[in-house]
Design a protein around this motif. Structure first.
Motif, mmCIF file in Angstrom:
data_model
loop_
_atom_site.group_PDB
_atom_site.id
_atom_site.type_symbol
_atom_site.label_atom_id
_atom_site.label_comp_id
_atom_site.label_asym_id
_atom_site.label_seq_id
_atom_site.Cartn_x
_atom_site.Cartn_y
_atom_site.Cartn_z
ATOM 1 N N UNK A 2 11.268 -7.168 -4.110
ATOM 2 C CA UNK A 2 10.131 -7.596 -3.307
ATOM 3 C C UNK A 2 10.249 -9.036 -2.846
ATOM 4 N N UNK A 3 9.163 -9.533 -2.315
ATOM 5 C CA UNK A 3 9.161 -10.897 -1.807
ATOM 6 C C UNK A 3 9.257 -11.909 -2.954
ATOM 7 N N UNK A 4 9.982 -13.030 -2.741
ATOM 8 C CA UNK A 4 10.050 -14.057 -3.795
ATOM 9 C C UNK A 4 8.692 -14.702 -4.017
ATOM 10 N N UNK A 36 6.458 -1.706 -10.672
ATOM 11 C CA UNK A 36 6.394 -2.719 -9.619
ATOM 12 C C UNK A 36 5.355 -2.347 -8.569
ATOM 13 N N UNK A 37 5.227 -1.052 -8.284
ATOM 14 C CA UNK A 37 4.220 -0.580 -7.336
ATOM 15 C C UNK A 37 2.822 -0.864 -7.868
ATOM 16 N N UNK A 38 2.611 -0.627 -9.148
ATOM 17 C CA UNK A 38 1.302 -0.878 -9.765
ATOM 18 C C UNK A 38 0.988 -2.371 -9.787
ATOM 19 N N UNK A 40 -4.335 5.720 -12.449
ATOM 20 C CA UNK A 40 -3.900 5.397 -11.101
ATOM 21 C C UNK A 40 -2.832 6.349 -10.613
ATOM 22 N N UNK A 41 -2.000 6.837 -11.547
ATOM 23 C CA UNK A 41 -0.891 7.734 -11.211
ATOM 24 C C UNK A 41 -0.756 8.787 -12.307
ATOM 25 N N UNK A 42 -0.194 9.915 -11.946
ATOM 26 C CA UNK A 42 0.101 10.994 -12.894
ATOM 27 C C UNK A 42 1.560 11.379 -12.736
ATOM 28 N N UNK A 43 2.271 11.456 -13.859
ATOM 29 C CA UNK A 43 3.667 11.905 -13.835
ATOM 30 C C UNK A 43 3.786 13.156 -14.701
ATOM 31 N N UNK A 59 8.995 0.466 0.306
ATOM 32 C CA UNK A 59 9.693 1.735 0.131
ATOM 33 C C UNK A 59 10.361 1.912 -1.214
ATOM 34 N N UNK A 60 10.089 1.018 -2.171
ATOM 35 C CA UNK A 60 10.777 1.104 -3.464
ATOM 36 C C UNK A 60 10.510 2.430 -4.156
ATOM 37 N N UNK A 61 9.253 2.859 -4.217
ATOM 38 C CA UNK A 61 8.938 4.099 -4.925
ATOM 39 C C UNK A 61 9.556 5.310 -4.220
#
Length: 514
Positions: free
Chosen positions: A505-507, A331-333, A176-179, A340-342
């Motif tokens: 994020x939202x509760x 958290x994004x995943x 899903x992502x590459x770092x 806007x956290x990431x």
């Protein structure tokens, strides 16, 4: 012929150095599936052992290791005898606390009372070798279920809207992502088209084990000359800096004759080098990625920023990237990240890198073998010998003053949370082992307990008095140990709620209702 579909992972990480390994641990701790691949086929080399692999660990790094339960394992693995031999200053009666351009500042001149939120038992800098650091992180990563593949370097990257495909060796990986944590010559950075700008080198630095025909001809210690700098540690270690524009870094073999010629030019002697052992070169090239994220590709560590090793900032800077990025990407995943956290990864970490690169450049300016630079060096030496001067330099070198601008007025917000000694016999760091957030309530207010329960899978609530609470009533801590909110009086529940929503994020009640 149909090719098999590559196994999918939430995150692919290029590079199994300390930064890639710590990031993998953080992501796995948060429940993400992680695949790490590394170009080198073997995890250890002589350059990772002391003295060549010796690194100073900053306060934020040590705090991060402690919060994840890694510090004791690292201390147990560090080869004490080898570290002591590689850092003879550790045995000095008047112990240096670090240096700036080779100018020492001393522990007995540092006034830590100037750091308002630093407790007496707070972490202090320490030395460790890369081999030990990587071994501890590898053990933890494998314990958590991270897959590490060695002997596979990145050769291609394809980024789509929903995933990333990476070609490494003869294999294909999908995630899903590459770092990119693959170092200064990062293939991920190049393949994904990140900009990389900065200043070119002024010198070539050398670190070598040598044998001399007559070692008595070379005075031990640090020496600035009209042609550069050399540091001779008895009986056989030499460090040298020659201002040649970086002409000899990786452009020609490091031979005995070459090292001898450089030593003669810098020292002004006719020293004879009879044998050359392990040797390496480096420069003061200082470059920074123009951005830390492009779509589903991110950068961390030396892939995002490079500079000279003066002052030992590089490894710590990269490990800070990993701690900052891990929980935000997880958290994004998971789908529960605040808006806007990431994006805050680049917003927080890139300015830190800019400051470190300028810190490195400032040291180079003092090391130039010119009369003006040496005159300025003498002034800095006088300043660093003062109590305020030593305290300032220690705060910068140790990372004790690191603070992110989180838009909050309280001076503790954006800083590393103090490791409070709690009345139940635990320390605050003990409650950050699992990688979640923390709401520490010194006055055990039922309203705060109820508020934290709304994020119960993301925030741990701890109600306990402390030996020293620094005038605080409660603190909200992010998973990376950074204070997100702090209150000195009875907290306004709405303020705490807004801070928790901003970072976590939202509760859950809101999510269920929707």
């Amino acid at each position: 012929m149909n090719m098999p579909t590559p196994e999918y992972h939430d995150v692919l990480i290029a590079g199994a150095g300390p930064v890639g390994l710590l990031l993998a641990c953080e992501l796995r701790l948060a429940g993400c599936s992680v695949q790490v691949f590394e170009r080198a086929s073997e995890p250890t080399t002589p350059l990772k052992r002391a003295p060549f692999g010796l690194r100073g660990l900053s306060v934020p790094t040590i705090e991060s290791f402690d919060r994840r339960g890694l510090l004791a394992a690292l201390k147990a693995r560090i080869p004490g005898r080898e570290i002591a031999a590689a850092a003879p200053w550790m045995k000095d009666e008047r112990r240096p606390g670090g240096h700036f351009a080779g100018i020492d500042f001393f522990m007995d001149r540092i006034d830590q009372t100037q750091w308002r939120y630093r407790l007496p038992h707070s972490a202090a800098p320490m030395a460790a070798d890369l081999e030990s650091i990587e071994a501890v992180l590898t053990d933890r990563a494998e314990e958590l279920g991270v897959t590490i593949r060695r002997g596979l370097g990145v050769s291609g990257v394809e980024v789509a809207d929903d995933d990333v495909t990476v070609r490494a060796g003869e294999e294909t990986f999908r995630g899903g992502w590459l770092v990119g944590c693959d170092g200064a010559r990062s293939m991920v950075r190049k393949a994904a088209g990140f900009g990389f700008t900065g200043t070119d080198p002024e010198f070539t630095g050398y670190f070598a084990r040598i044998e001399l025909a007559d070692a008595a001809m070379l005075e031990p210690g640090h020496h600035d000359t009209s042609n550069g700098t050399y540091i001779f540690d008895l009986p056989e270690m030499i460090r040298m800096v020659e201002f040649d524009g970086g002409a000899c870094h990786r452009l020609q073999p490091i031979t005995r004759d070459h090292v001898q010629a450089v030593l003669r030019r810098i020292s002004g002697t006719q020293m004879e080098v009879t044998a050359l052992g392990l040797a390496t070169t480096w420069t003061d090239r200082a470059y920074l990625a123009t951005e830390y994220q492009k779509g589903r590709v991110l950068l961390a560590g030396d892939a995002a920023h490079i500079h000279s090793p003066l002052g030992g900032q590089g490894l710590n800077l990269g490990l800070g990237d990993a701690m900052n990025l891990g929980w935000k990407l997880a958290a994004t995943i998971r789908g529960d990240a605040a808006a806007g956290l990431l994006d805050s990864y680049q917003r927080e970490r890139r300015p830190v890198a800019e400051r470190i690169l300028d810190w490195s450049r400032a040291q180079v300016a003092l090391m130039r073998p010119s009369r003006s630079s040496q005159a300025l060096r003498a002034i800095v030496r006088d300043l660093i010998a003062t109590r305020d001067g030593a305290t300032y330099f220690a705060e910068r070198v140790w990372g004790a003053g690191l603070r992110y601008d989180l838009g909050e007025r309280h001076p503790l917000v954006g800083r590393s949370v103090p490791d409070f000694e709690l009345a139940d016999g635990t320390r605050l760091d003990d409650h950050l082992r699992t990688g979640g957030g923390l709401l520490l309530d010194f006055d055990s207010r039922p309203t705060l307990r109820m508020l934290a329960s709304r994020w119960r899978e993301r925030i741990t609530y701890v109600a306990c008095a402390a030996k020293e609470r620094l005038g605080l009533s409660a603190v909200l801590v992010r998973p990376d140990g950074v204070v997100a909110w702090a209150g000195e009086t009875t907290p306004d529940d709405q303020d705490v709620h807004e801070a928790a929503s901003r970072w976590f994020g939202e509760p859950q009640e809101t999510l269920r209702a929707s």
